[in-house]
Design a protein around this motif. Structure first.
Motif, PDB file in Angstrom:
ATOM      1  N   CYS A   4      23.724  62.657  25.316  1.00 43.12           N
ATOM      2  CA  CYS A   4      22.636  61.919  24.648  1.00 43.12           C
ATOM      3  C   CYS A   4      23.008  60.453  24.425  1.00 43.12           C
ATOM      4  CB  CYS A   4      22.271  62.583  23.330  1.00 43.12           C
ATOM      5  SG  CYS A   4      21.470  64.207  23.521  1.00 43.12           S
ATOM      6  N   ASP A   5      24.250  60.205  24.037  1.00 42.82           N
ATOM      7  CA  ASP A   5      24.702  58.814  23.887  1.00 42.82           C
ATOM      8  C   ASP A   5      24.661  58.092  25.228  1.00 42.82           C
ATOM      9  OD1 ASP A   5      25.096  59.156  21.198  1.00 42.82           O
ATOM     10  OD2 ASP A   5      27.282  59.313  21.315  1.00 42.82           O
ATOM     11  N   GLU A  16      16.778  62.485  36.192  1.00 46.99           N
ATOM     12  CA  GLU A  16      17.461  63.775  36.335  1.00 46.99           C
ATOM     13  C   GLU A  16      18.871  63.589  36.873  1.00 46.99           C
ATOM     14  OE1 GLU A  16      16.814  67.911  38.880  1.00 46.99           O
ATOM     15  OE2 GLU A  16      15.084  66.661  38.353  1.00 46.99           O
ATOM     16  N   ALA A  17      19.033  62.700  37.855  1.00 48.45           N
ATOM     17  CA  ALA A  17      20.353  62.458  38.443  1.00 48.45           C
ATOM     18  C   ALA A  17      21.317  61.878  37.409  1.00 48.45           C
ATOM     19  CB  ALA A  17      20.224  61.515  39.638  1.00 48.45           C
ATOM     20  N   ILE A  18      20.832  60.964  36.579  1.00 43.67           N
ATOM     21  CA  ILE A  18      21.681  60.387  35.529  1.00 43.67           C
ATOM     22  C   ILE A  18      22.110  61.471  34.547  1.00 43.67           C
ATOM     23  CG2 ILE A  18      21.675  58.835  33.535  1.00 43.67           C
ATOM     24  CD1 ILE A  18      19.975  56.899  35.181  1.00 43.67           C
ATOM     25  N   THR A  19      21.183  62.343  34.156  1.00 47.01           N
ATOM     26  CA  THR A  19      21.519  63.424  33.222  1.00 47.01           C
ATOM     27  C   THR A  19      22.569  64.352  33.818  1.00 47.01           C
ATOM     28  OG1 THR A  19      19.250  63.345  32.369  1.00 47.01           O
ATOM     29  CG2 THR A  19      20.568  65.279  31.814  1.00 47.01           C
ATOM     30  N   ARG A  20      22.380  64.726  35.070  1.00 52.21           N
ATOM     31  CA  ARG A  20      23.352  65.631  35.716  1.00 52.21           C
ATOM     32  C   ARG A  20      24.724  64.978  35.838  1.00 52.21           C
ATOM     33  NH1 ARG A  20      19.554  68.254  40.501  1.00 52.21           N
ATOM     34  NH2 ARG A  20      18.754  69.989  39.246  1.00 52.21           N
ATOM     35  N   ARG A  21      24.739  63.687  36.148  1.00 50.90           N
ATOM     36  CA  ARG A  21      26.040  63.010  36.286  1.00 50.90           C
ATOM     37  C   ARG A  21      26.737  62.936  34.936  1.00 50.90           C
ATOM     38  NH1 ARG A  21      29.991  63.294  38.400  1.00 50.90           N
ATOM     39  NH2 ARG A  21      31.312  61.576  39.123  1.00 50.90           N
ATOM     40  N   LEU A  22      25.982  62.697  33.875  1.00 51.77           N
ATOM     41  CA  LEU A  22      26.579  62.678  32.538  1.00 51.77           C
ATOM     42  C   LEU A  22      27.135  64.048  32.172  1.00 51.77           C
ATOM     43  CD1 LEU A  22      23.934  60.493  30.672  1.00 51.77           C
ATOM     44  CD2 LEU A  22      26.359  59.922  30.946  1.00 51.77           C
ATOM     45  N   LEU A  23      26.428  65.108  32.547  1.00 54.65           N
ATOM     46  CA  LEU A  23      26.934  66.452  32.280  1.00 54.65           C
ATOM     47  C   LEU A  23      28.207  66.726  33.071  1.00 54.65           C
ATOM     48  CD1 LEU A  23      23.504  68.300  32.181  1.00 54.65           C
ATOM     49  CD2 LEU A  23      25.203  68.358  30.340  1.00 54.65           C
ATOM     50  N   ASP A  24      28.272  66.241  34.299  1.00 54.56           N
ATOM     51  CA  ASP A  24      29.501  66.383  35.094  1.00 54.56           C
ATOM     52  C   ASP A  24      30.660  65.662  34.415  1.00 54.56           C
ATOM     53  OD1 ASP A  24      28.168  67.849  36.990  1.00 54.56           O
ATOM     54  OD2 ASP A  24      27.879  66.173  38.381  1.00 54.56           O
ATOM     55  N   MET A  25      30.393  64.442  33.944  1.00 53.48           N
ATOM     56  CA  MET A  25      31.437  63.662  33.275  1.00 53.48           C
ATOM     57  C   MET A  25      31.890  64.350  31.995  1.00 53.48           C
ATOM     58  SD  MET A  25      29.976  59.762  33.631  1.00 53.48           S
ATOM     59  CE  MET A  25      29.754  58.973  35.235  1.00 53.48           C
ATOM     60  N   ALA A  26      30.924  64.902  31.256  1.00 52.48           N
ATOM     61  CA  ALA A  26      31.268  65.587  30.013  1.00 52.48           C
ATOM     62  C   ALA A  26      32.137  66.812  30.289  1.00 52.48           C
ATOM     63  CB  ALA A  26      29.985  66.006  29.284  1.00 52.48           C
ATOM     64  N   TYR A  74      17.441  55.415  28.302  1.00 47.77           N
ATOM     65  CA  TYR A  74      16.605  56.532  27.863  1.00 47.77           C
ATOM     66  C   TYR A  74      16.887  56.719  26.374  1.00 47.77           C
ATOM     67  CZ  TYR A  74      16.270  57.295  32.887  1.00 47.77           C
ATOM     68  OH  TYR A  74      16.058  57.137  34.231  1.00 47.77           O
ATOM     69  N   VAL A  75      16.170  55.963  25.559  1.00 47.59           N
ATOM     70  CA  VAL A  75      16.525  55.817  24.152  1.00 47.59           C
ATOM     71  C   VAL A  75      16.399  57.135  23.402  1.00 47.59           C
ATOM     72  CG1 VAL A  75      15.889  53.388  24.132  1.00 47.59           C
ATOM     73  CG2 VAL A  75      14.174  55.110  23.546  1.00 47.59           C
ATOM     74  N   ASP A 105      32.096  56.437  35.850  1.00 51.10           N
ATOM     75  CA  ASP A 105      32.142  56.311  34.393  1.00 51.10           C
ATOM     76  C   ASP A 105      30.787  55.868  33.854  1.00 51.10           C
ATOM     77  OD1 ASP A 105      31.997  53.502  34.888  1.00 51.10           O
ATOM     78  OD2 ASP A 105      34.183  53.441  35.091  1.00 51.10           O
ATOM     79  N   ILE A 106      30.686  55.838  32.519  1.00 55.35           N
ATOM     80  CA  ILE A 106      29.434  55.478  31.859  1.00 55.35           C
ATOM     81  C   ILE A 106      29.007  54.063  32.238  1.00 55.35           C
ATOM     82  CG2 ILE A 106      28.298  55.092  29.644  1.00 55.35           C
ATOM     83  CD1 ILE A 106      28.749  57.987  30.084  1.00 55.35           C
ATOM     84  N   GLN A 107      29.957  53.152  32.302  1.00 57.28           N
ATOM     85  CA  GLN A 107      29.628  51.762  32.608  1.00 57.28           C
ATOM     86  C   GLN A 107      28.950  51.646  33.972  1.00 57.28           C
ATOM     87  OE1 GLN A 107      32.629  52.783  31.339  1.00 57.28           O
ATOM     88  NE2 GLN A 107      32.089  52.043  29.275  1.00 57.28           N
ATOM     89  N   ALA A 108      29.426  52.422  34.936  1.00 59.30           N
ATOM     90  CA  ALA A 108      28.806  52.400  36.260  1.00 59.30           C
ATOM     91  C   ALA A 108      27.379  52.942  36.196  1.00 59.30           C
ATOM     92  CB  ALA A 108      29.640  53.212  37.247  1.00 59.30           C
TER      93      ALA A 108
END
Length: 621
Positions: free
Chosen positions: A391-392, A324-334, A399-400, A287-290
């Motif tokens: 983005c959120d 890059e890993a954070i972005t990809r994980r967020l896309l997976d979650m989305a 990554y503001v 999740d996002i918190q993790a």
């Protein structure tokens, strides 16, 4: 020693590189030097003459003039001149004229050469080739090779025999072998030849999720031609390969023979704050918190990488791999939340993440290229929700939001391919200031997730348009000259004025950005799709747009400036500042570091002048 000699010795002891010498060495120099007083306007050295002395300015200042009568620079009290001619046969190629009434100390070349043979610091300082000084400087500034990953070879990390299976082995049998061996990966072989690798994750994604027949052959689910690492390579090299290519297992070779396997876990045992460990945990975050919690480890990772003596360019790759890993994980979650995308798209990163040059923290620059099958009424809400989620999430992870709103959640930067073609055509054909600003951002694009062919197609078209467009390249060159290195005529630093950054060097805007901008113009001029600054400079050199010397000088300057920037940020993090910046006060640097920085800035300034001449940017009005 007499009082006058003591005063001279004390002055020498304050001037780099003599400030590192013992008293006995300084006293020998005092005995050998000659003192001269020259009036303003006096020619001290004349082109075509002979010079056998290195001059140190005790009081006053001098100007250096080239054969065309142009002012090259000015040197104030405490600076040296004449050493290039004195240490290379004596022929004077630049005139030196007293700018003020001046008191000079002249030290014989043979005395200084003896000192240079005894002291490497003095030798590096007076090396006639600026690029050689820069190479030595970056090595010195990175420090010793005592960090665990630097001092350990890959062979020292191998602790078990790798699991090998023949390519024709059934998937079910191979899975049983992996279970029995308590292994997370196996190597697929054809006799002694390595064909591929299968990790435990492949059984989940390529067998169970895909409904594949477990009686099929293991070769059908392997990753072919895997990356390998030599047994005599340093562990830091293995770390970098994993970070750059987002893998967690590397077969180890000795010549043509497979002798082992090194994993992310093996590296973690040797370094607590590890980019690979962090990336591994990011892929497992639920999740996002993790993700937010994991992102807070990034400053410690940067400190560990700086302390490991790794090259600054490689640190940029490692830190960018985390983003890059954070972005990809967020896309997976989305995708898990919203469902599969209704049409093809590619999520693209811009800026430092695209170039793989991120540092401690950065704002986000991203966009979405959609297939032309996209229909706003049918698909618009899905991609708006996807972009907002990612983005959120990036903002929550540090990554503001981009101050210029260059983000996928801005409708303007979430468009089908046909619209992106229009954007680039307008920017190239009408290079106004705002268009050039967007060009500086969107000519640095890299696919993060989705159908990368959409971006590849667009980039191919754009590069064909820009390579032969002299007007556009001239405007881009002019834009690349907007920020000059912070160096004045007296080789003194030009510091920021006002605000919290008063009296500091802006190592981003006036340090690395001028080199990044130069590299972008050179890459566009030769039609290169390279993004990383090092890669762009190399491509420009290989295709004849930049000399070998120019390429190497810029790479060395970039490495040194970035090293100073990273070391500054690491010190801020260690001091408890979790929001490191790019502003370096010169008084925090040693005298030798200041000298090396001046060399680097001078290199950049010279290459900017060459670019200005090449594209005649002064005619653009």
């Amino acid at each position: 020693m007499e009082i006058e000699q003591l005063e001279i010795r004390d002055f020498l002891a304050r001037c780099p590189p003599l400030d590192k010498l013992e008293s006995a060495a300084l006293e020998r120099l005092v005995d050998s030097l000659e003192i001269s007083y020259v009036r303003k306007g006096t020619t001290v050295l004349k082109i075509g003459g002979q010079n056998l002395n290195l001059y140190l300015i005790r009081m006053g200042a001098v100007e250096v003039i080239d054969p065309q009568g142009r002012l090259v620079g000015r040197h104030p009290e405490g600076e040296w001149f004449g050493y290039r001619s004195a240490l290379s046969g004596g022929e004077i190629t630049l005139s030196v004229i007293a700018y003020e009434d001046s008191l000079l100390y002249a030290l014989p070349a043979d005395v200084m050469e003896s000192l240079m043979n005894e002291d490497s610091g003095v030798k590096n300082f007076f090396d006639a080739k600026k690029n050689e000084r820069l190479k030595g400087a970056t090595t010195d500034m990175r420090g010793s090779d005592n960090a665990a990953l630097i001092s350990t070879r890959v062979s020292g990390l191998i602790h078990r025999t790798p699991l090998l299976v023949e390519a024709g082995t059934a998937i079910q049998d191979a899975a049983q072998k992996m279970k029995d061996a308590v292994s997370t990966a196996m190597l697929v072989m054809d006799g002694d030849r390595l064909l591929g690798i299968v990790t435990d994750r492949a059984f989940c994604t390529k067998v169970v999720a895909a409904g594949r027949d477990i009686r099929g052959e293991i070769r059908d689910i392997m990753t072919p031609a895997p990356l390998t690492v030599r047994s005599d390579a340093m562990a830091a090299e293995a770390l970098l390969m994993m970070a750059r290519h987002n893998v967690r297992h590397l077969p180890v070779t000795d010549g043509e023979k497979i002798i082992g396997m090194v994993t992310a876990t093996d590296l973690i045992r040797h370094q607590s704050h590890n980019a690979i460990y962090l990336i591994n945990e990011i892929h497992r975050a639920r999740d996002i918190q993790a993700l937010v919690s994991l992102s807070q480890q990034l400053p410690d990772v940067l400190v560990a990488l700086v302390q490991s003596s790794m090259m600054a360019n490689d640190i940029g790759h490692a830190i960018s791999s985390v983003g890059e890993a954070i972005t990809r994980r967020l896309l997976d979650m989305a995708t898990r939340k919203l469902g599969p995308a209704p049409v093809d798209y590619v999520w693209i990163a811009a800026g430092s993440l695209a170039r793989r040059e991120q540092t401690a923290r950065s704002d986000q620059d991203n966009a979405i290229i959609l297939s032309d099958d996209y229909n706003p009424e049918q698909h618009g809400q899905y991609f708006e929700d996807l972009a907002r989620f990612v983005c959120d999430g990036l903002n929550d992870c540090g990554y503001v939001y981009c101050p210029g709103d260059v983000m996928a959640m801005n409708t303007k930067w979430r468009q089908p391919m046909s619209v992106w073609r229009t954007y680039f055509r307008e920017w190239i054909d009408t290079p106004r200031p705002k268009a050039l600003m967007y060009s500086s951002i969107f000519f640095d694009l890299r696919a993060i997730s989705g159908n990368a062919a959409l971006l590849e197609s667009l980039q191919s078209e754009v590069l064909r348009k820009t390579q032969d467009n002299s007007i556009f390249l001239a405007h881009m060159a002019a834009n690349a000259l907007a920020f000059a290195p912070p160096l004045g005529f007296f080789r003194s630093f030009v510091l920021e004025k006002g605000g919290e950054q008063e009296r500091a060097l802006n190592m981003k805007k006036r340090g690395v950005m001028p080199i990044i901008d130069l590299a972008r113009v050179y890459a566009l001029s030769v039609g290169s799709s390279a993004l990383n600054t090092f890669d762009r400079l190399q491509a420009a050199q290989q295709r004849g747009a930049l000399s070998q010397t120019g390429m190497q000088d810029l790479r060395d300057a970039y490495e040194l400036i970035t090293t100073v920037r990273l070391q500054h940020q690491a010190l801020q993090i260690q001091a408890g500042n979790r929001a490191p910046d790019n502003y370096v006060p010169p008084d925090q640097l040693s005298s030798l570091e200041r000298r090396h920085l001046k060399d680097a800035f001078e290199v950049v300034s010279n290459l900017q002048s060459a670019l200005e001449t090449r594209y005649q940017t002064g005619r653009l009005g």
